[in-house]
Design a protein around this motif. Structure first.
Motif, short mmCIF file in Angstrom:
data_model
loop_
_atom_site.label_atom_id
_atom_site.label_comp_id
_atom_site.label_asym_id
_atom_site.label_seq_id
_atom_site.Cartn_x
_atom_site.Cartn_y
_atom_site.Cartn_z
N TYR A 149 2.72 -51.45 10.95
CA TYR A 149 2.90 -51.34 9.63
C TYR A 149 1.73 -50.25 8.85
O TYR A 149 0.73 -50.54 9.09
CB TYR A 149 2.35 -52.63 8.78
N PHE A 191 8.20 -53.00 20.32
CA PHE A 191 9.18 -52.00 19.88
C PHE A 191 9.02 -50.61 20.49
O PHE A 191 8.02 -50.36 20.78
CB PHE A 191 9.00 -51.76 18.24
N TYR A 233 8.90 -60.97 1.57
CA TYR A 233 7.62 -60.48 1.68
C TYR A 233 7.61 -59.03 0.85
O TYR A 233 6.86 -58.48 0.35
CB TYR A 233 7.01 -59.94 3.07
N GLN A 276 9.85 -51.05 11.00
CA GLN A 276 8.93 -52.06 10.81
C GLN A 276 9.34 -53.23 9.78
O GLN A 276 8.64 -54.25 10.09
CB GLN A 276 7.79 -51.37 9.60
N ASP A 312 12.15 -54.68 10.95
CA ASP A 312 12.59 -55.48 12.29
C ASP A 312 11.39 -56.03 12.70
O ASP A 312 11.21 -57.25 12.86
CB ASP A 312 13.19 -54.62 13.27
N ALA A 313 10.14 -55.32 12.64
CA ALA A 313 8.86 -55.93 13.38
C ALA A 313 8.47 -57.21 12.48
O ALA A 313 7.91 -58.06 12.98
CB ALA A 313 8.00 -55.07 13.35
N MET A 314 8.61 -56.86 11.22
CA MET A 314 8.28 -58.37 10.42
C MET A 314 9.04 -59.37 10.64
O MET A 314 8.56 -60.60 10.82
CB MET A 314 8.43 -57.87 8.86
N GLU A 315 10.39 -59.02 10.69
CA GLU A 315 11.48 -60.30 10.99
C GLU A 315 11.15 -61.10 12.23
O GLU A 315 10.98 -62.12 12.28
CB GLU A 315 12.91 -59.69 11.03
N VAL A 316 10.90 -60.22 13.46
CA VAL A 316 10.65 -60.81 14.65
C VAL A 316 9.26 -61.54 14.69
O VAL A 316 8.99 -62.48 15.29
CB VAL A 316 10.94 -60.05 15.81
N SER A 317 8.26 -61.24 13.72
CA SER A 317 7.03 -61.81 13.88
C SER A 317 7.13 -63.13 12.83
O SER A 317 6.06 -63.48 12.44
CB SER A 317 6.02 -60.95 13.45
N GLY A 318 7.98 -63.70 12.66
CA GLY A 318 8.53 -64.80 11.66
C GLY A 318 8.02 -64.69 10.36
O GLY A 318 7.82 -65.71 9.72
N THR A 319 8.06 -63.79 9.75
CA THR A 319 7.87 -63.63 8.31
C THR A 319 9.43 -62.91 7.80
O THR A 319 9.74 -61.81 8.39
CB THR A 319 7.01 -62.59 8.01
N ASN A 320 9.64 -63.64 6.69
CA ASN A 320 10.95 -62.95 6.17
C ASN A 320 10.73 -61.86 5.27
O ASN A 320 10.01 -61.71 4.33
CB ASN A 320 11.57 -63.99 4.96
N ALA A 346 10.45 -71.85 -1.12
CA ALA A 346 9.14 -71.50 -0.65
C ALA A 346 9.36 -70.81 0.86
O ALA A 346 10.74 -70.85 1.17
CB ALA A 346 8.56 -72.81 -0.45
N PRO A 347 8.60 -70.19 1.38
CA PRO A 347 7.08 -70.00 0.94
C PRO A 347 6.94 -68.95 -0.23
O PRO A 347 7.88 -68.11 0.16
CB PRO A 347 6.38 -69.86 2.26
N PHE A 348 6.03 -68.69 -0.96
CA PHE A 348 5.90 -67.65 -1.86
C PHE A 348 4.68 -66.86 -1.44
O PHE A 348 3.64 -67.28 -0.98
CB PHE A 348 5.34 -68.47 -3.13
N GLU A 349 5.05 -65.52 -1.42
CA GLU A 349 3.96 -64.69 -1.22
C GLU A 349 3.11 -64.19 -2.45
O GLU A 349 3.16 -63.07 -3.01
CB GLU A 349 4.72 -63.50 -0.61
#
Ligand SMILES: Nc1ncnc2c1ncn2[C@@H]1O[C@H](COP(=O)(O)OP(=O)(O)OP(=O)(O)O)[C@@H](O)[C@H]1O
Ligand SMILES: [Mg+2]
Lengths: 251, 260
Positions: free
Chosen positions: A100, A94, B140, B126, B128-136, B35-38
């Motif tokens: 984070y 980015f 989360y 941040q 957006d960064a989560m989203e592109v790293s494959g975590t919804n 699922a998945p649950f956090e």
């Protein structure tokens, strides 16, 4: 346009991408092809829509129209789960690092591994993978620091390590050197080249830093007025007589 | 003419915001069951909610008990009804004052915190960064926070109620020489399940409202540091308003059940 690429299959392809925000028509039919193993640089003025383009590419923003294919998958037709899996093939650096800030460096790097660890290497444990990734960017000592304790250049490196931790085949860099001093910028560029060599990735690099473009690009696209105004190598474009192209290279 | 236009524009914005929030809530219900649950993150968020507000709720509860009892004493004395103190205090605190006051405090403490936290995560990309790293990121960040406030608020409110009653007992003990045992005996005589259960159900909704509005405001935060401040501020204001609306509905519904 390189003849050698003509018959190759692109790993990533954007066809006539349109995106507007109200009356602000940012992208008006942008095209792009990224081939395996190459470094493609996209240059454009500030506010020309480079970040918007790259965000449409990974599905962070919905395009108004146009097709986006990554490894032959049309990303607009994918469901959430498939998209998440496809995204593990893509590393995204980015513009503002986007670490984070409530997590340590270690947790930052762990984050992509939480769901997709088996994609990388089932034998190594997470700790080893994190250390390896940090080693690659020369920051193994910073593993327990918080992002707030890092300098801008260190943040960029950690962000790079995070983007690479899932060993993606395609890496998207959004202005990797902006806001860094020339020496740090050079180091980051060197890291990018090392990564490319080590993992044989294909990279799409967005920048308005001419030095960065000269060093790293195999091929370039200039983004002007929302379209892919010119294609070519750095040498070809820097010799062009077109005033719009010249504007990028005069210093 | 100008005025009616302005009113029209305002109310249109207001209702479209409500619509967006309802959509956000629906998305929560859709994603909370899939699922998945956090789990780990949920437990961490529960801990944070409790950790942030337990002292605040405790102190407020204690003072609430003290003040409420001190204030009521003269009036009750006048009617010679001081012996009703435990039942009166416990009923009004457990049924109404406790939940509303503690929820308002938590709205200020937790709601604004969530709004600011998610807002700055949004602004610095941040999320957006989560989203592109494959975590919804919705799962989360949002689902865990809304669940945490929904689960924790009833506990915090029950705790606050108990401390308030203790404060009240302290005053009665000092001023009226009522023993703690007698005081709490009277309290438990007065309190029925039909008082505690509706209040607890109401608390769940309060917690849900705090988490929902905080997350909604933060997640849809406008760019820039101003946006973060606004998100945090709006979270508190909207939540407080929503708490009173929920309270009104809850009292209304409880009333219907009591009539039956
Ligand atoms: N979320 C958004 N909502 C509305 N307009 C937006 C949004 N994101 C970007 N824009 C607009 O799109 C245009 C392009 O923005 P973008 O961030 O892509 O520029 P950029 O080429 O990346 O510039 P820089 O080099 O400064 O990063 C700008 O005019 C901006 O105002
Ligand atoms: Mg940009």
């Amino acid at each position: 346009m390189k003849e050698t690429n003509e018959n190759k299959q692109p790993v990533l392809e954007i066809k006539s991408l349109f995106k507007s925000f109200g009356d602000n028509h940012v992208l008006n039919g942008f095209n792009l092809k990224l081939y395996k193993g190459e470094n493609l640089v996209v240059m454009g003025k500030s506010g020309s829509g480079k970040s918007v383009m790259i965000k449409c590419l990974v599905g962070l923003m919905a395009a108004d129209s146009g097709t986006i294919k990554i490894q032959d998958f049309d990303i607009t037709s994918l469901g959430q789960k498939e998209l998440d899996v496809l995204r593990t093939e893509i590393g995204f650096l980015f513009q503002g690092s986007a670490l984070y800030d409530s997590m340590t460096v270690r947790e930052n790097l762990n984050f992509p591994l939480r769901r997709h660890k088996n994609k990388v290497d089932g034998n190594k444990n997470t700790e080893e993978l994190v250390l390896e990734a940090l080693d690659n960017v020369g920051l193994a000592s910073a593993i327990d620091l918080m992002p707030a304790e890092l300098s801008g250049g260190m943040k960029r490196r950690v962000a790079l390590a995070r983007a690479l931790i899932l060993k993606p085949k395609i890496i998207l860099y959004d202005e990797p050197t902006t806001g860094l001093d020339p020496i740090t910028a050079k180091e980051i560029i060197q890291l990018m080249r090392d990564v490319q060599k080590k993992y044989n990735t294909s990279s799409l690099i967005i920048t308005h830093d001419v030095d960065c473009a000269r060093v790293i690009s195999n091929r370039m696209i200039l983004l002007v007025d929302g379209i892919d105004y010119a294609h070519g190598t750095f040498e070809e474009l820097s010799k062009s007589e077109d005033p719009k192209i010249k504007a990028f290279f005069k210093n | 003419m100008e005025l009616s236009k302005a009113i029209y524009a305002r109310s249109k914005r207001f209702f479209s915001e409500i619509g967006d929030m309802a959509y956000f809530a629906m998305r929560f219900f859709r994603e909370v069951v899939s699922a998945p649950f956090e789990w780990k993150e949920l437990i961490r968020q529960c801990y944070r909610v409790g950790n942030r507000s337990i002292i605040l709720v405790g102190v407020t509860g204690f003072i609430l008990g003290l003040v409420f009892t001190l204030q009521s004493r003269p009036t009750l004395l006048e009617f010679g009804a001081v012996s009703w103190m435990p039942s009166m205090v416990s009923l009004s605190i457990v049924r109404e004052i406790g939940p509303v006051i503690f929820a308002l405090i938590c709205a200020g403490r937790i709601g604004s915190g969530i709004g600011a936290e998610l807002g700055s995560m949004k602004v610095t990309e941040q999320i957006d960064a989560m989203e592109v790293s494959g975590t919804n990121p919705f799962k989360y960040l949002v689902v865990t926070r809304i669940l945490a406030t929904t689960l924790m608020l009833p506990l915090l409110i029950l705790m606050g109620d108990a401390i308030a009653l203790f404060g009240s007992a302290l005053i009665e003990n000092l001023k009226g020489e009522v023993s703690y045992l007698l005081y709490f005996n009277k309290v438990f005589d007065a309190l029925q399940y039909s008082d505690i259960i509706p209040a607890t159900i109401k608390s769940f909704f309060f917690g849900f409202a705090i988490g929902l509005v905080g997350c909604y405001k933060g997640y849809n935060c406008a760019k820039g540091t101003v946006g973060v401040g606004e998100a945090s501020n709006a979270a508190v204001v909207y939540t407080s308003m929503l708490l009173f609306v929920i309270d009104f509905i809850a009292v209304f519904v409880t009333d219907i059940f009591v009539e039956l």
